[in-house]
Design an enzyme around this catalytic site. Structure first.
Site, PDB file in Angstrom:
ATOM      1  N   SER A 159       5.417   0.594 -10.270  1.00 33.52           N
ATOM      2  CA  SER A 159       6.178  -0.040  -9.185  1.00 33.52           C
ATOM      3  C   SER A 159       7.255   0.911  -8.659  1.00 33.52           C
ATOM      4  CB  SER A 159       6.805  -1.330  -9.693  1.00 33.52           C
ATOM      5  OG  SER A 159       7.467  -1.083 -10.914  1.00 33.52           O
ATOM      6  N   HIS A 171     -10.014  -3.163  -6.812  1.00 31.98           N
ATOM      7  CA  HIS A 171      -9.481  -4.304  -7.572  1.00 31.98           C
ATOM      8  C   HIS A 171      -9.542  -5.638  -6.800  1.00 31.98           C
ATOM      9  CE1 HIS A 171      -5.463  -2.227  -6.444  1.00 31.98           C
ATOM     10  NE2 HIS A 171      -5.642  -3.191  -5.564  1.00 31.98           N
ATOM     11  N   HIS A 174      -4.685  -4.615 -12.980  1.00 33.33           N
ATOM     12  CA  HIS A 174      -4.704  -3.722 -11.812  1.00 33.33           C
ATOM     13  C   HIS A 174      -3.340  -3.179 -11.435  1.00 33.33           C
ATOM     14  CE1 HIS A 174      -2.787  -6.766  -9.423  1.00 33.33           C
ATOM     15  NE2 HIS A 174      -3.094  -6.227  -8.277  1.00 33.33           N
ATOM     16  N   HIS A 197      -3.261   3.891  -2.720  1.00 34.31           N
ATOM     17  CA  HIS A 197      -3.530   2.459  -2.861  1.00 34.31           C
ATOM     18  C   HIS A 197      -3.703   1.860  -1.472  1.00 34.31           C
ATOM     19  CE1 HIS A 197      -1.879  -1.839  -3.674  1.00 34.31           C
ATOM     20  NE2 HIS A 197      -3.180  -1.809  -3.875  1.00 34.31           N
ATOM     21  N   HIS A 243       0.839  -1.206   0.000  1.00 32.08           N
ATOM     22  CA  HIS A 243       0.000   0.000   0.000  1.00 32.08           C
ATOM     23  C   HIS A 243       0.870   1.249   0.000  1.00 32.08           C
ATOM     24  CE1 HIS A 243      -3.424  -2.597   1.789  1.00 32.08           C
ATOM     25  NE2 HIS A 243      -3.274  -2.748   0.494  1.00 32.08           N
ATOM     26  N   LEU A 269       1.092   5.849  -0.896  1.00 32.49           N
ATOM     27  CA  LEU A 269       0.653   7.131  -1.460  1.00 32.49           C
ATOM     28  C   LEU A 269       1.734   7.506  -2.453  1.00 32.49           C
ATOM     29  CD1 LEU A 269      -0.136   9.273   1.722  1.00 32.49           C
ATOM     30  CD2 LEU A 269      -1.800   8.170   0.239  1.00 32.49           C
TER      31      LEU A 269
END
Lengths: 483, 134
Positions: free
Chosen positions: A382, A331, A406, A237, A206, A208
């Site tokens: 990523s 997702h 996703h 996320h 997870h 920002l």
């Protein structure tokens, strides 16, 4: 491992494992991938897991696998399965423990150069305003009655509390609130985990991410979404935190006996399920929707807190530091939808696990302002690579139950990633590339290194080539905050 | 058979292989394995005692239920356990656990899964592989 010669090539971007591959398969598996990505997927269990999913009762059409696929636990990440409401099943493990894990994108008119000048301040402010780490408490502590309201209202709860605006709500999947959520279906234990985690990011993958729009491929769609080349964006996320994890844990445990009761044969105990229309299936769906609404509300509150962080940095320095919502999309989700399957309209429960809804133009389920361009599809990269904004197409409605990829999709295990690079080294390398990192755990950062993921650009080329999405804009990362 | 655990590579999640001479030892070692993945460091005081009951439908369910219980205490009460005392009953396992507040750790595990879980009984004891959702 499934040999490559057992896959039927449909096109350069579409492959199929026929339902005759294994005796217990009820439908085929359709994979969106280049030959290269398909071959790479054979290194882990993703294809075997997709074949296992294809054995579930009442499936419609085919099991679909996205190019960012990788091995999960039971159901592959990047998988989509639609089960008929009339005679199909709902499987909690096929939606995942992080119910409504998803992505929200906000756009701004702040020029990208300002992020370089104020990057450190912005990273510190975002980290301060948006608590991260599993179990980390947020600034909001709910009463049980308030938590039940969050379960029922989703993002609407944040709107009532002054932490959202009308546009945020409209530009969220399902307007941030799934109907028929029932907090009475949730265990006291899950309730206790939901009390103090609203407005927190969590850990793992997870994040920002402050980025800059570095290329626009569809000017009309990008303008409609409020994105302009060279301006800053913010991506969030995260999901339903410990609240959702506990709800899924509870039902996976309960459904171990439910499958015996309904005499459902499954090849993996993580795929336990219940008939959609059964009391058990309906109870799970009501609980799952509560967690989904919690997640919508969580991302909404994080967006509010991020706005406060932006204000603390940019107020007095520029005229407009506002962040406007582009879209928020799940997702990991189970939704009751109607799709045309083999020429017939069929009501199905669509399980998307590591797959994004991607409805095409004209769909009444997407905001009116996006109906001419298709639903925004958010594909994070990523850290070191680009993220993408795509739009759903009519092709996605025909080929993938209105679904798309996703993310980039992992290719290295967490240990392999850690062996390839140390956290400090990665942070420095990304810094040299102009990406500022703030991470709660350096080993955790190394596990999420860009080299642990597939090439997101290649993944995007597949979904575009297969006509399940089209390119709108590309976003380059500048600041990443990880739990 | 000795007892122990080792981490196994998994593309996205965490997986361990656990072995022990009997089922109750397997539970203890699996708990240590999960805590080890989480790099949990505990305070030395105050000690916290908790008791919980696990249904005993099959060994794998009890194992997953046990680890899920520990995960709950990590997330909700910030407690890790060091000592376990097990009291089997008819269709239930009563667990008395003594633990301490968590000083630090990596809190990435979301859940304990049933994915391909199977406790195998070999001549020398029990072995199982457990996948954790991260």
């Amino acid at each position: 491992m499934i040999p490559l010669n057992r896959f039927t090539k449909i096109s350069d971007f579409v492959w199929e494992i026929p339902s005759t591959y294994r005796q217990d398969m009820r439908v085929p598996v359709r994979i969106f991938a280049t030959q290269e990505l398909l071959k790479a997927s054979l290194d882990d269990l993703s294809m075997e897991q997709a074949v296992n999913v294809a054995t579930l009762p009442g499936l419609a059409g085919q099991v679909v696998v996205m190019p960012d696929m990788h091995q999960g636990y039971g159901f592959p990440i990047g998988g989509v399965a639609a089960s008929r409401v009339s005679d199909g099943v709902v499987s909690p493990g096929a939606i995942g423990y992080d119910i409504n894990c998803g992505v929200r994108l906000l756009a701004s008119t702040i020029p990208g150069e300002l992020a370089k000048k104020h990057g450190q301040d912005l990273a510190i402010a975002l980290d301060r305003f948006c608590p991260s780490g599993v179990g980390k408490e947020g600034k909001i502590r709910l009463s049980e009655a308030e938590l039940r309201q969050v379960c029922k209202l989703g993002s609407g709860w944040a709107l009532k509390k002054g932490m959202a605006n009308d546009q945020d709500i409209v530009r969220t999947e399902e307007e941030g609130c799934l109907q028929e959520a029932d907090p009475m279906s949730i265990s006291p234990r899950a309730m206790s985990r939901g009390i103090d985690q609203l407005g927190t990011l969590g850990s793992g993958n997870h994040f920002l991410e402050v980025g800059v729009v570095d290329a626009v491929f569809d000017e009309k769609a990008a303008t409609q979404m409020g994105m302009q080349e060279g301006n800053l964006t913010l991506m969030i996320h995260c999901g339903s935190r410990g609240f959702g994890h506990q709800i899924c844990t509870d039902f996976v445990q309960q459904f171990q006996s439910t499958v015996r009761h309904y005499q459902i044969q499954i090849p993996d105990r993580e795929l336990v399920c219940a008939p959609v229309q059964s009391p058990e299936g309906q109870k799970y769906l009501a609980a799952m929707r509560s967690a989904a609404n919690y997640a919508f509300c969580n991302r909404q509150i994080l967006a509010h807190q991020a706005r406060e962080a932006f204000e603390s940095v940019f107020a007095g320095k520029i005229k407009n530091w506002g962040l406007t919502q582009v879209y928020d999309v799940a997702h990991n989700m189970g939704k009751i939808e109607t799709h045309v399957i083999q020429g017939q309209k069929v009501k199905v429960c669509v399980h998307r696990k590591g797959a994004t809804r991607a409805f095409g133009p004209g769909s009444p389920a997407i905001p009116e302002e996006y109906r001419s361009i298709g639903q925004p599809v958010l594909v994070p990269g990523s850290m070191g690579t680009a993220s993408w904004v795509l739009a759903g197409t009519s092709g996605s409605m025909e080929h993938s139950f209105g679904s798309c990829c996703h993310g980039a999709g992992r290719v290295l295990s967490r240990n392999q990633a850690k062996r390839s690079i140390r956290g400090e080294q990665l942070r420095d390398q990304l810094g040299e590339q102009g990406v500022l990192i703030k991470a709660g755990s350096l080993p955790g950062l190394a596990e999420e290194a860009p080299q642990a993921y597939k090439d997101v650009d290649m993944v995007v080329e597949v979904v575009v080539g297969a006509d399940i999405a089209r390119k709108v804009a590309r976003i380059k990362p500048l600041i990443v905050i990880k739990g | 058979m000795d007892a122990g655990f080792e981490e196994i590579d998994h593309t996205a999640d965490w997986e361990i292989k656990v072995w022990a001479p009997d089922f109750l030892s397997l539970l203890r070692v699996a708990a240590n394995g999960m805590y080890s993945l989480m790099e949990l460091e505990l305070e030395s005081s105050p000690a916290v005692n908790k008791t919980f009951l696990l249904p005993f439908e099959d060994a794998e369910s009890t194992l997953v239920g046990f680890l899920s219980e520990l995960l709950y205490y990590v997330d909700a009460e910030k407690i890790g356990f060091k000592h376990f005392s097990f009291h089997p009953r008819k269709n239930q396992l009563r667990v008395e656990a003594t633990g301490y507040p968590i000083r630090s750790g990596r809190f990435d595990i979301k859940a304990v899964t049933y994915h391909k879980i199977k406790i195998t009984n070999q001549k020398v004891g029990l072995t199982v592989r457990i996948v954790f959702d991260v």
